[in-house]
Design a protein around this motif. Structure first.
Motif, PDB file in Angstrom:
ATOM      1  N   ASP A 330     -43.285  -4.313 -11.723  1.00  0.00           N
ATOM      2  CA  ASP A 330     -42.326  -5.244 -12.341  1.00  0.00           C
ATOM      3  C   ASP A 330     -40.977  -5.220 -11.640  1.00  0.00           C
ATOM      4  O   ASP A 330     -40.411  -6.280 -11.321  1.00  0.00           O
ATOM      5  CB  ASP A 330     -42.181  -4.856 -13.817  1.00  0.00           C
ATOM      6  CG  ASP A 330     -41.198  -5.760 -14.527  1.00  0.00           C
ATOM      7  OD1 ASP A 330     -41.460  -6.981 -14.569  1.00  0.00           O
ATOM      8  OD2 ASP A 330     -40.168  -5.246 -15.027  1.00  0.00           O
ATOM      9  N   LEU A 331     -40.480  -4.016 -11.367  1.00  0.00           N
ATOM     10  CA  LEU A 331     -39.170  -3.906 -10.691  1.00  0.00           C
ATOM     11  C   LEU A 331     -39.230  -4.471  -9.268  1.00  0.00           C
ATOM     12  O   LEU A 331     -38.317  -5.204  -8.846  1.00  0.00           O
ATOM     13  CB  LEU A 331     -38.736  -2.433 -10.680  1.00  0.00           C
ATOM     14  CG  LEU A 331     -37.384  -2.156 -10.028  1.00  0.00           C
ATOM     15  CD1 LEU A 331     -36.275  -2.883 -10.790  1.00  0.00           C
ATOM     16  CD2 LEU A 331     -37.089  -0.665  -9.961  1.00  0.00           C
ATOM     17  N   SER A 332     -40.322  -4.153  -8.565  1.00  0.00           N
ATOM     18  CA  SER A 332     -40.455  -4.655  -7.186  1.00  0.00           C
ATOM     19  C   SER A 332     -40.499  -6.174  -7.167  1.00  0.00           C
ATOM     20  O   SER A 332     -39.878  -6.808  -6.304  1.00  0.00           O
ATOM     21  CB  SER A 332     -41.735  -4.095  -6.546  1.00  0.00           C
ATOM     22  OG  SER A 332     -41.677  -2.704  -6.466  1.00  0.00           O
ATOM     23  N   LYS A 333     -41.221  -6.742  -8.090  1.00  0.00           N
ATOM     24  CA  LYS A 333     -41.337  -8.207  -8.135  1.00  0.00           C
ATOM     25  C   LYS A 333     -39.988  -8.863  -8.458  1.00  0.00           C
ATOM     26  O   LYS A 333     -39.611  -9.863  -7.836  1.00  0.00           O
ATOM     27  CB  LYS A 333     -42.369  -8.606  -9.196  1.00  0.00           C
ATOM     28  CG  LYS A 333     -42.720 -10.097  -9.171  1.00  0.00           C
ATOM     29  CD  LYS A 333     -43.857 -10.369 -10.121  1.00  0.00           C
ATOM     30  CE  LYS A 333     -44.283 -11.840 -10.049  1.00  0.00           C
ATOM     31  NZ  LYS A 333     -43.179 -12.757 -10.284  1.00  0.00           N
ATOM     32  N   LYS A 334     -39.271  -8.257  -9.423  1.00  0.00           N
ATOM     33  CA  LYS A 334     -37.967  -8.817  -9.774  1.00  0.00           C
ATOM     34  C   LYS A 334     -37.013  -8.786  -8.583  1.00  0.00           C
ATOM     35  O   LYS A 334     -36.326  -9.777  -8.300  1.00  0.00           O
ATOM     36  CB  LYS A 334     -37.379  -8.030 -10.959  1.00  0.00           C
ATOM     37  CG  LYS A 334     -37.980  -8.419 -12.296  1.00  0.00           C
ATOM     38  CD  LYS A 334     -37.319  -7.638 -13.424  1.00  0.00           C
ATOM     39  CE  LYS A 334     -37.842  -8.233 -14.763  1.00  0.00           C
ATOM     40  NZ  LYS A 334     -38.062  -7.271 -15.789  1.00  0.00           N
ATOM     41  N   ILE A 335     -36.995  -7.654  -7.906  1.00  0.00           N
ATOM     42  CA  ILE A 335     -36.079  -7.531  -6.758  1.00  0.00           C
ATOM     43  C   ILE A 335     -36.484  -8.487  -5.632  1.00  0.00           C
ATOM     44  O   ILE A 335     -35.643  -9.198  -5.062  1.00  0.00           O
ATOM     45  CB  ILE A 335     -36.065  -6.066  -6.265  1.00  0.00           C
ATOM     46  CG1 ILE A 335     -35.423  -5.165  -7.317  1.00  0.00           C
ATOM     47  CG2 ILE A 335     -35.321  -5.966  -4.955  1.00  0.00           C
ATOM     48  CD1 ILE A 335     -35.478  -3.673  -6.997  1.00  0.00           C
ATOM     49  N   SER A 336     -37.795  -8.539  -5.302  1.00  0.00           N
ATOM     50  CA  SER A 336     -38.258  -9.387  -4.199  1.00  0.00           C
ATOM     51  C   SER A 336     -37.981 -10.861  -4.473  1.00  0.00           C
ATOM     52  O   SER A 336     -37.513 -11.586  -3.582  1.00  0.00           O
ATOM     53  CB  SER A 336     -39.762  -9.169  -3.972  1.00  0.00           C
ATOM     54  OG  SER A 336     -40.016  -7.821  -3.642  1.00  0.00           O
ATOM     55  N   ASP A 337     -38.257 -11.291  -5.670  1.00  0.00           N
ATOM     56  CA  ASP A 337     -38.021 -12.702  -6.012  1.00  0.00           C
ATOM     57  C   ASP A 337     -36.548 -13.061  -5.902  1.00  0.00           C
ATOM     58  O   ASP A 337     -36.180 -14.113  -5.359  1.00  0.00           O
ATOM     59  CB  ASP A 337     -38.507 -12.984  -7.438  1.00  0.00           C
ATOM     60  CG  ASP A 337     -40.031 -12.964  -7.533  1.00  0.00           C
ATOM     61  OD1 ASP A 337     -40.682 -12.958  -6.456  1.00  0.00           O
ATOM     62  OD2 ASP A 337     -40.564 -12.934  -8.659  1.00  0.00           O
ATOM     63  N   MET A 338     -35.717 -12.140  -6.402  1.00  0.00           N
ATOM     64  CA  MET A 338     -34.288 -12.465  -6.407  1.00  0.00           C
ATOM     65  C   MET A 338     -33.687 -12.493  -5.007  1.00  0.00           C
ATOM     66  O   MET A 338     -32.910 -13.398  -4.680  1.00  0.00           O
ATOM     67  CB  MET A 338     -33.539 -11.459  -7.294  1.00  0.00           C
ATOM     68  CG  MET A 338     -32.126 -11.887  -7.598  1.00  0.00           C
ATOM     69  SD  MET A 338     -31.330 -10.848  -8.815  1.00  0.00           S
ATOM     70  CE  MET A 338     -32.176 -11.330 -10.302  1.00  0.00           C
ATOM     71  N   VAL A 339     -34.054 -11.519  -4.193  1.00  0.00           N
ATOM     72  CA  VAL A 339     -33.483 -11.518  -2.825  1.00  0.00           C
ATOM     73  C   VAL A 339     -33.975 -12.721  -2.028  1.00  0.00           C
ATOM     74  O   VAL A 339     -33.242 -13.280  -1.206  1.00  0.00           O
ATOM     75  CB  VAL A 339     -33.812 -10.199  -2.076  1.00  0.00           C
ATOM     76  CG1 VAL A 339     -33.156  -9.011  -2.767  1.00  0.00           C
ATOM     77  CG2 VAL A 339     -35.314  -9.990  -1.936  1.00  0.00           C
ATOM     78  N   THR A 340     -35.219 -13.157  -2.306  1.00  0.00           N
ATOM     79  CA  THR A 340     -35.742 -14.322  -1.575  1.00  0.00           C
ATOM     80  C   THR A 340     -34.982 -15.576  -1.960  1.00  0.00           C
ATOM     81  O   THR A 340     -34.580 -16.364  -1.093  1.00  0.00           O
ATOM     82  CB  THR A 340     -37.244 -14.493  -1.880  1.00  0.00           C
ATOM     83  OG1 THR A 340     -37.925 -13.285  -1.548  1.00  0.00           O
ATOM     84  CG2 THR A 340     -37.831 -15.635  -1.082  1.00  0.00           C
ATOM     85  N   ARG A 341     -34.746 -15.733  -3.225  1.00  0.00           N
ATOM     86  CA  ARG A 341     -34.006 -16.916  -3.685  1.00  0.00           C
ATOM     87  C   ARG A 341     -32.542 -16.854  -3.230  1.00  0.00           C
ATOM     88  O   ARG A 341     -31.970 -17.866  -2.837  1.00  0.00           O
ATOM     89  CB  ARG A 341     -34.073 -17.013  -5.218  1.00  0.00           C
ATOM     90  CG  ARG A 341     -35.403 -17.575  -5.717  1.00  0.00           C
ATOM     91  CD  ARG A 341     -35.399 -17.818  -7.219  1.00  0.00           C
ATOM     92  NE  ARG A 341     -35.661 -16.592  -7.967  1.00  0.00           N
ATOM     93  CZ  ARG A 341     -34.778 -15.948  -8.679  1.00  0.00           C
ATOM     94  NH1 ARG A 341     -33.542 -16.392  -8.779  1.00  0.00           N
ATOM     95  NH2 ARG A 341     -35.105 -14.844  -9.338  1.00  0.00           N
ATOM     96  N   ALA A 342     -31.995 -15.677  -3.298  1.00  0.00           N
ATOM     97  CA  ALA A 342     -30.592 -15.527  -2.878  1.00  0.00           C
ATOM     98  C   ALA A 342     -30.418 -15.797  -1.391  1.00  0.00           C
ATOM     99  O   ALA A 342     -29.409 -16.390  -0.969  1.00  0.00           O
ATOM    100  CB  ALA A 342     -30.106 -14.127  -3.221  1.00  0.00           C
ATOM    101  N   GLU A 343     -31.412 -15.408  -0.578  1.00  0.00           N
ATOM    102  CA  GLU A 343     -31.316 -15.624   0.865  1.00  0.00           C
ATOM    103  C   GLU A 343     -31.340 -17.108   1.193  1.00  0.00           C
ATOM    104  O   GLU A 343     -30.645 -17.562   2.113  1.00  0.00           O
ATOM    105  CB  GLU A 343     -32.477 -14.900   1.573  1.00  0.00           C
ATOM    106  CG  GLU A 343     -32.408 -14.936   3.090  1.00  0.00           C
ATOM    107  CD  GLU A 343     -31.245 -14.134   3.639  1.00  0.00           C
ATOM    108  OE1 GLU A 343     -30.670 -13.318   2.890  1.00  0.00           O
ATOM    109  OE2 GLU A 343     -30.906 -14.332   4.818  1.00  0.00           O
ATOM    110  N   ILE A 344     -32.136 -17.848   0.447  1.00  0.00           N
ATOM    111  CA  ILE A 344     -32.207 -19.303   0.685  1.00  0.00           C
ATOM    112  C   ILE A 344     -30.843 -19.942   0.440  1.00  0.00           C
ATOM    113  O   ILE A 344     -30.405 -20.803   1.195  1.00  0.00           O
ATOM    114  CB  ILE A 344     -33.286 -19.929  -0.227  1.00  0.00           C
ATOM    115  CG1 ILE A 344     -34.669 -19.435   0.214  1.00  0.00           C
ATOM    116  CG2 ILE A 344     -33.219 -21.442  -0.176  1.00  0.00           C
ATOM    117  CD1 ILE A 344     -35.773 -19.755  -0.774  1.00  0.00           C
TER     118      ILE A 344
END
Ligand SMILES: Nc1ncnc2c1ncn2[C@@H]1O[C@H](COP(=O)(O)OP(=O)(O)OP(=O)(O)O)[C@@H](O)[C@H]1O
Length: 500
Positions: A330-344
């Motif tokens: 759960d934590l890994s998914k939350k972090i990965s999703d957020m950094v991907t969206r933030a990078e865009i």
């Protein structure tokens, strides 16, 4: 009788003419050197010697009575004047027209000779030749010192003039002088070696210089642009506003707040990073660590989208009954999703992880992998705030021991405190090696009173000073000297205000 012809030719003609006249006419000009004109005085019945006296030259001598001329020979042989009389006798028998011709011719010769004498150089021809030879020799010696080029130059001139004549013709002489002068002028021209440049090299416009200038200009504008971008980023996240808020709403943690703001300003100045920013807020309970976390979340949610700020409370998101593997995923998914969206959107996400002391080692391992520098860019552009009371005991002890030293509110005290708690944190998990640790110190009683005032204002209660002091006195404190440090910080303030 052409007076312009050379003497030898004239001599030949005259000889033949005299033969026609009976072969008794003496040679008119036997000498090709022009020094000794023939004596013609005998034609007039005069002694040859008298004729020579008129012309100032050696007389011409007749060799025999038959009229064969033997003028002043080149070998220098002279014929005595005493042998002439027989000839004069014969000449006297020549007709008067012939004598007139001879006389005219003699006058012509005299005039010609006198003219030549005026024009000839005073020095004798032998001396002139000798001088010329000497000059030429000197010239050759001199030029031989100037190297092979000059030697070659003079070699050619020497070859062309290797025959010397005794021609004293004025025209030829003047011509030769002129040529010699020209040659001298030429010989004075300095000949440079082939490999030596005679002039400074012309400066060519260098393309490298242009490129260098262009590069400097580009770098200059890039620096300007970067500075503007730095300002843009700082304005975009409104870090000045955040700093003001922190100083206004967080009590007794001046050094900690300044350290946090410095780290945030440095990191948020650019969007390109080689590692994420990890800040660990550590200290005893109730001193404002979670409070700072809330302030940061509120601020970044206001300047960014809510999707780029994550507050993760371990007791809430990963309670004991939930398997650690699930929490990890759960934590890994939350972090990965957020950094991907933030990078865009070229934003830097903020992860606030509270109650880290309750995290399982597996979850800490998972978290530490996101802190490593060898990741893709989106994982490098992120801020992690780790909040825990790990090392709180060491901080409490240090504060009480140094209460009177005033080092707690100085940078020197912070560094000393860091040297104490960092090993403790790393001992719990290595992830703190890559974290900037910010210790939160104990709050004094005055700070607790401020917490009451703020909480009462927030609840809309009238802030009565005496009432607040009475409430603050009900809390427990560490007393050292004239200072009191709250054992629970401002943690009980909310509960006390809620009872009012
Ligand atoms: N330094 C502070 N400045 C202002 N308010 C504070 C401060 N410390 C604590 N408070 C108040 O006390 C409450 C509790 O503090 P906080 O939760 O931040 O403590 P903590 O350091 O996180 O302790 P714990 O480790 O037990 O969570 C906050 O809601 C806040 O209102």
């Amino acid at each position: 009788m052409d007076g312009e012809l050379p003497c030898t030719e004239v001599d030949g003609e005259v000889s033949s003419a005299t033969e026609d006249l009976g072969g008794e006419v003496p040679c008119v000009e036997t000498n090709t050197k022009e020094e000794a004109p023939c004596a013609e005085s005998s034609v007039e019945g005069e002694m040859p010697g008298t004729d020579s006296d008129e012309e100032g030259e050696m007389p011409c001598a007749e060799s025999d009575a038959k009229g064969e001329a033997s003028c002043y020979e080149s070998d220098g042989e002279e014929v005595p004047d005493t042998e002439i009389p027989p000839v004069s006798k014969k000449m006297s028998s020549i007709s008067s027209p012939l004598r007139a011709i001879i006389r005219l011719r003699r006058q012509y010769r005299v005039q010609k000779k006198s003219r030549l004498h005026l024009e000839l150089p005073r020095e004798k021809s032998s001396e002139l030749v000798h001088r010329r030879l000497l000059q030429r020799q000197l010239s050759l010696n001199r030029t031989s010192l100037y190297g092979p080029s000059m030697s070659f130059f003079n070699q050619t001139s020497f070859e062309t003039s290797q025959y010397f004549t005794f021609d004293t013709s004025v025209e030829q002489c003047s011509m030769k002088k002129c040529r010699r002068k020209k040659n001298r002028r030429k010989s004075r021209i300095v000949l440079y070696p082939d490999k030596t440049k005679r002039y400074l090299p012309t400066e060519e416009k260098s393309k490298a210089k242009r490129c260098l200038l262009l590069l400097i200009v580009i770098i200059f504008f890039q620096i300007l642009n970067a500075i503007e971008n730095l300002d843009d980023n700082l304005q975009k996240y409104d870090l000045d506003g955040l700093e003001k808020t922190m100083h206004r709403e967080v009590f007794g943690q001046k050094v900690a707040v300044e350290s946090i703001m410095e780290l945030l300003k440095d990191y948020l100045a650019t969007h390109i990073h080689n590692k994420p920013l990890v800040i660990s807020l550590n200290g005893p309970t109730g001193v404002g660590k979670s409070h700072v976390g809330w302030l940061l979340a509120k601020h970044f949610r206001s300047v960014m989208d809510n999707d780029f700020v994550l507050q993760y409370f371990v007791m809430h998101h990963c309670p004991n009954e939930v398997a650690s593997l699930t929490c990890e995923i759960d934590l890994s998914k939350k972090i990965s999703d957020m950094v991907t969206r933030a990078e865009i959107e070229e934003k830097i996400p903020l992860f606030i992880l509270d109650e880290v002391e309750l995290m399982s080692p597996v979850l800490l391992d998972t978290l530490s992998r996101f802190f490593e520098p060898n990741q893709t860019n989106e994982f490098l552009n992120a801020i992690y705030i780790l909040i825990s009371n790990i090392g709180g005991g060491e901080i409490t002890k240090f504060v009480i021991q140094n209460a009177s030293a005033e080092v707690l509110h100085q940078q020197r005290g912070l560094e000393e405190l860091l040297s104490i708690i960092q090993p403790v944190l790393i001992d719990v998990h290595p992830l703190w090696k890559s974290a900037d640790i910010i210790p939160f110190v104990l709050l004094e009683k005055s700070h607790v009173i401020n917490c009451f005032l703020e909480e009462m204002r927030r609840e809309g209660l009238y802030p009565d000073q005496k009432h607040i002091e009475n409430l603050a006195s009900q809390l427990s404190y560490y007393t050292t000297g004239d200072k009191q440090y709250s054992r629970m910080g401002c943690k009980q303030v909310v509960a006390k205000v809620n009872l009012l």
